[in-house]
Design a protein around this motif. Structure first.
Motif, mmCIF file in Angstrom:
data_model
loop_
_atom_site.group_PDB
_atom_site.id
_atom_site.type_symbol
_atom_site.label_atom_id
_atom_site.label_comp_id
_atom_site.label_asym_id
_atom_site.label_seq_id
_atom_site.Cartn_x
_atom_site.Cartn_y
_atom_site.Cartn_z
ATOM 1 N N VAL A 75 11.604 -0.076 12.561
ATOM 2 C CA VAL A 75 12.319 0.204 11.327
ATOM 3 C C VAL A 75 11.289 0.402 10.210
ATOM 4 C CG1 VAL A 75 12.569 -2.261 10.819
ATOM 5 C CG2 VAL A 75 14.113 -0.623 9.730
ATOM 6 N N GLN A 76 11.593 1.337 9.282
ATOM 7 C CA GLN A 76 10.669 1.562 8.166
ATOM 8 C C GLN A 76 11.410 2.105 6.953
ATOM 9 O OE1 GLN A 76 7.870 4.859 8.268
ATOM 10 N NE2 GLN A 76 8.959 5.776 10.039
ATOM 11 N N VAL A 77 10.788 1.914 5.795
ATOM 12 C CA VAL A 77 11.290 2.540 4.573
ATOM 13 C C VAL A 77 10.928 4.025 4.639
ATOM 14 C CG1 VAL A 77 11.133 2.643 2.063
ATOM 15 C CG2 VAL A 77 10.984 0.427 3.247
ATOM 16 N N GLN A 82 10.359 5.732 -6.592
ATOM 17 C CA GLN A 82 9.150 5.281 -7.267
ATOM 18 C C GLN A 82 8.044 5.077 -6.225
ATOM 19 O OE1 GLN A 82 12.180 3.705 -7.624
ATOM 20 N NE2 GLN A 82 12.661 4.825 -9.528
ATOM 21 N N PRO A 83 6.798 5.260 -6.644
ATOM 22 C CA PRO A 83 5.708 4.995 -5.718
ATOM 23 C C PRO A 83 5.589 3.505 -5.416
ATOM 24 C CG PRO A 83 4.843 5.452 -7.899
ATOM 25 C CD PRO A 83 6.309 5.739 -7.963
ATOM 26 N N ASP A 84 5.097 3.212 -4.197
ATOM 27 C CA ASP A 84 4.911 1.826 -3.758
ATOM 28 C C ASP A 84 3.433 1.469 -3.891
ATOM 29 O OD1 ASP A 84 4.422 -0.451 -1.802
ATOM 30 O OD2 ASP A 84 6.600 -0.231 -1.607
ATOM 31 N N VAL A 85 3.160 0.245 -4.327
ATOM 32 C CA VAL A 85 1.804 -0.159 -4.628
ATOM 33 C C VAL A 85 0.905 -0.220 -3.399
ATOM 34 C CG1 VAL A 85 2.341 -2.636 -4.456
ATOM 35 C CG2 VAL A 85 0.416 -1.868 -5.869
ATOM 36 N N ASP A 86 1.498 -0.500 -2.204
ATOM 37 C CA ASP A 86 0.633 -0.674 -1.034
ATOM 38 C C ASP A 86 1.144 0.013 0.229
ATOM 39 O OD1 ASP A 86 2.780 -2.296 -0.532
ATOM 40 O OD2 ASP A 86 1.647 -4.183 -0.432
ATOM 41 N N SER A 87 2.089 0.932 0.092
ATOM 42 C CA SER A 87 2.582 1.653 1.271
ATOM 43 C C SER A 87 3.190 2.973 0.866
ATOM 44 C CB SER A 87 3.610 0.807 2.030
ATOM 45 O OG SER A 87 4.720 0.509 1.193
ATOM 46 N N THR A 88 3.296 3.828 1.866
ATOM 47 C CA THR A 88 3.883 5.152 1.641
ATOM 48 C C THR A 88 5.098 5.303 2.555
ATOM 49 O OG1 THR A 88 1.704 6.074 1.140
ATOM 50 C CG2 THR A 88 3.472 7.633 1.704
ATOM 51 N N PRO A 89 6.269 5.578 2.002
ATOM 52 C CA PRO A 89 7.460 5.703 2.843
ATOM 53 C C PRO A 89 7.320 6.816 3.889
ATOM 54 C CG PRO A 89 8.071 5.491 0.530
ATOM 55 C CD PRO A 89 6.592 5.695 0.569
ATOM 56 N N ASP A 95 0.779 -0.580 10.165
ATOM 57 C CA ASP A 95 -0.017 -1.567 9.433
ATOM 58 C C ASP A 95 0.508 -1.809 8.026
ATOM 59 O OD1 ASP A 95 -1.749 -1.857 11.596
ATOM 60 O OD2 ASP A 95 -2.999 -0.179 10.936
ATOM 61 N N GLU A 96 1.360 -0.929 7.525
ATOM 62 C CA GLU A 96 1.893 -1.099 6.179
ATOM 63 C C GLU A 96 3.095 -2.033 6.196
ATOM 64 O OE1 GLU A 96 0.544 3.225 4.322
ATOM 65 O OE2 GLU A 96 2.677 2.764 4.559
ATOM 66 N N ASP A 97 3.335 -2.695 5.049
ATOM 67 C CA ASP A 97 4.386 -3.713 5.004
ATOM 68 C C ASP A 97 5.782 -3.134 4.819
ATOM 69 O OD1 ASP A 97 4.220 -2.934 2.399
ATOM 70 O OD2 ASP A 97 4.005 -4.954 1.565
ATOM 71 N N ASP A 98 5.901 -1.776 4.773
ATOM 72 C CA ASP A 98 7.232 -1.167 4.700
ATOM 73 C C ASP A 98 7.705 -0.704 6.074
ATOM 74 O OD1 ASP A 98 5.595 1.005 5.111
ATOM 75 O OD2 ASP A 98 6.628 2.287 3.641
ATOM 76 N N GLN A 99 7.037 -1.177 7.124
ATOM 77 C CA GLN A 99 7.430 -0.840 8.499
ATOM 78 C C GLN A 99 7.267 -2.092 9.360
ATOM 79 O OE1 GLN A 99 5.957 2.867 10.174
ATOM 80 N NE2 GLN A 99 5.767 1.953 12.220
ATOM 81 N N ASP A 100 8.176 -2.255 10.291
ATOM 82 C CA ASP A 100 8.104 -3.405 11.199
ATOM 83 C C ASP A 100 8.791 -3.053 12.512
ATOM 84 O OD1 ASP A 100 7.404 -5.908 12.041
ATOM 85 O OD2 ASP A 100 8.902 -6.998 10.862
ATOM 86 N N GLU A 101 8.509 -3.828 13.513
ATOM 87 C CA GLU A 101 9.139 -3.606 14.819
ATOM 88 C C GLU A 101 9.353 -4.939 15.517
ATOM 89 O OE1 GLU A 101 5.704 -2.730 18.061
ATOM 90 O OE2 GLU A 101 6.008 -1.121 16.574
ATOM 91 N N VAL A 102 10.284 -4.934 16.465
ATOM 92 C CA VAL A 102 10.557 -6.115 17.273
ATOM 93 C C VAL A 102 10.799 -5.666 18.713
ATOM 94 C CG1 VAL A 102 13.052 -6.101 16.825
ATOM 95 C CG2 VAL A 102 11.912 -8.233 17.455
ATOM 96 N N THR A 103 10.301 -6.472 19.649
ATOM 97 C CA THR A 103 10.469 -6.161 21.071
ATOM 98 C C THR A 103 11.224 -7.304 21.751
ATOM 99 O OG1 THR A 103 8.435 -4.867 21.148
ATOM 100 C CG2 THR A 103 9.283 -5.691 23.248
#
Length: 340
Positions: A75-77, A82-89, A95-103
């Motif tokens: 899942v990801q943004v 607006q721009p994000d301070v530490d990630s790009t949608p 590695d960015e904090d606007d994306q994650d996964e689960v197995t």
């Protein structure tokens, strides 16, 4: 259930926020609920819209696992005005904090049960063996496996070679690895002459089964099976008649004894005893089969097949006055008789 949480940790309000969670092919969508916005399972888009500073939004997606194995959901943004301070949608960067996964690891088993008996035609009173074989065709190992085999009316429990409780009918199999089988043998005694049907089925397992449901009594599923054992017995009947019934002293009477096997099994070792009482003196005898010993009164018939009828005629002279009772009975047969 997947749980997705989005936080706006900035000092400014975010607008046009959109999350992408396209469900993997190994699961199917059941339902979803969100604290804000709407989720479309067909596209995987969760439209949140506006998020105030320090706001949090949550989405829960309930799915059904359709395939075994490891299942990864990403899942990801994908959008924000607006721009994000530490990630790009929408840049697919784990590695960015606007994306994650689960197995998750999805387990699935395929239990099948086969039931046999040896022999399948059994004489009344004899022992025979039920054999239950359970197989796990995987792909996962099975745990907590239990099989129920309530012994039917018409048989009596003798012994079993596994963890089987005859009082409850429960066989605790426990663990069964993928592509493995295990067997239970139950020895019983047949108590009736008619057919007896015994049903066994899987009643419990910790993992879902690909093509059956434990303990649902559906005969067409492969986790349930039955076997019918045909009971057999020799049913010997004896008839006796005399002619004439009234006669003077010195006259002759003839006793006719007929033995018939009305059962479903042949028998051998058949003997009938007819000892003439005092007041009757043997003149002659005639048998359709076997031998008759006047001294012991034993008529050795030997084998008597299903439906076979044999006779013994004994002619005697009346040597005294009065009423005379002559008794004949079957005194031996190597097969049990259901009613005598």
């Amino acid at each position: 259930t997947y749980a997705i949480t989005v936080n706006n940790e900035g000092d400014f309000t975010a607008t046009g926020v959109q999350i992408f969670d396209l469900l993997p092919s190994q699961v199917s969508y059941v339902s979803s609920s969100s604290s804000t916005g709407t989720y479309t399972p067909a596209t995987g888009a969760w439209n949140i819209g506006t998020m105030m500073p320090d706001a949090m939004a949550t989405l829960y997606i309930t799915v059904k696992v359709e395939e075994a194995g490891e299942i990864t959901n990403v899942v990801q943004v994908t959008a924000a005005d607006q721009p994000d301070v530490d990630s790009t949608p929408n840049n697919n960067n784990p590695d960015e904090d606007d994306q994650d996964e689960v197995t998750i690891t999805a387990e699935q088993i395929d239990l099948s049960l086969n039931k046999n008996a040896s022999p399948t035609t059994v004489a009344l009173g004899d022992e025979f063996v039920y054999t239950i074989t359970i197989t796990n065709d995987g792909p996962s190992n099975a745990t907590g496996v239990q099989v129920n085999d309530d012994l039917p009316t018409g048989v009596s429990y003798v012994s079993a070679d596994g963890n089987y409780n005859p009082a409850t009918g429960l066989w605790n199999v426990g663990d069964l690895a993928a592509n493995a089988s295990t067997t239970l043998n139950i020895t019983v005694t047949l108590d009736v002459e008619n057919d007896v049907t015994n049903i066994a089925q899987v009643v419990a397992a910790d993992q879902p089964d690909v093509d059956s449901t434990p303990d649902n009594d559906i005969a067409s599923e492969d986790d349930q099976d039955e076997i019918t054992v045909g009971g057999t017995a020799a049913d010997l009947e004896l008839y006796k008649s005399v002619w004439p019934k009234k006669i003077g002293v010195g006259g002759e009477v003839t006793f006719t004894i007929v033995v018939e096997n009305n059962g479903s099994a042949n028998t051998d070792g058949v003997q009938v005893t007819d000892q003439l009482p005092e007041g009757l003196e043997l003149v002659d005898f005639n048998t359709s089969v076997g031998t008759y010993n006047p001294g012991s009164g034993i008529w050795n018939i030997g084998e008597l097949y299903v439906g076979e009828q044999e006779f013994l005629e004994i002619t005697a002279t009346v040597t005294g006055a009065g009423a005379f009772t002559n008794v004949a009975q079957v005194t031996n047969s190597n097969q049990p008789d259901p009613d005598s």
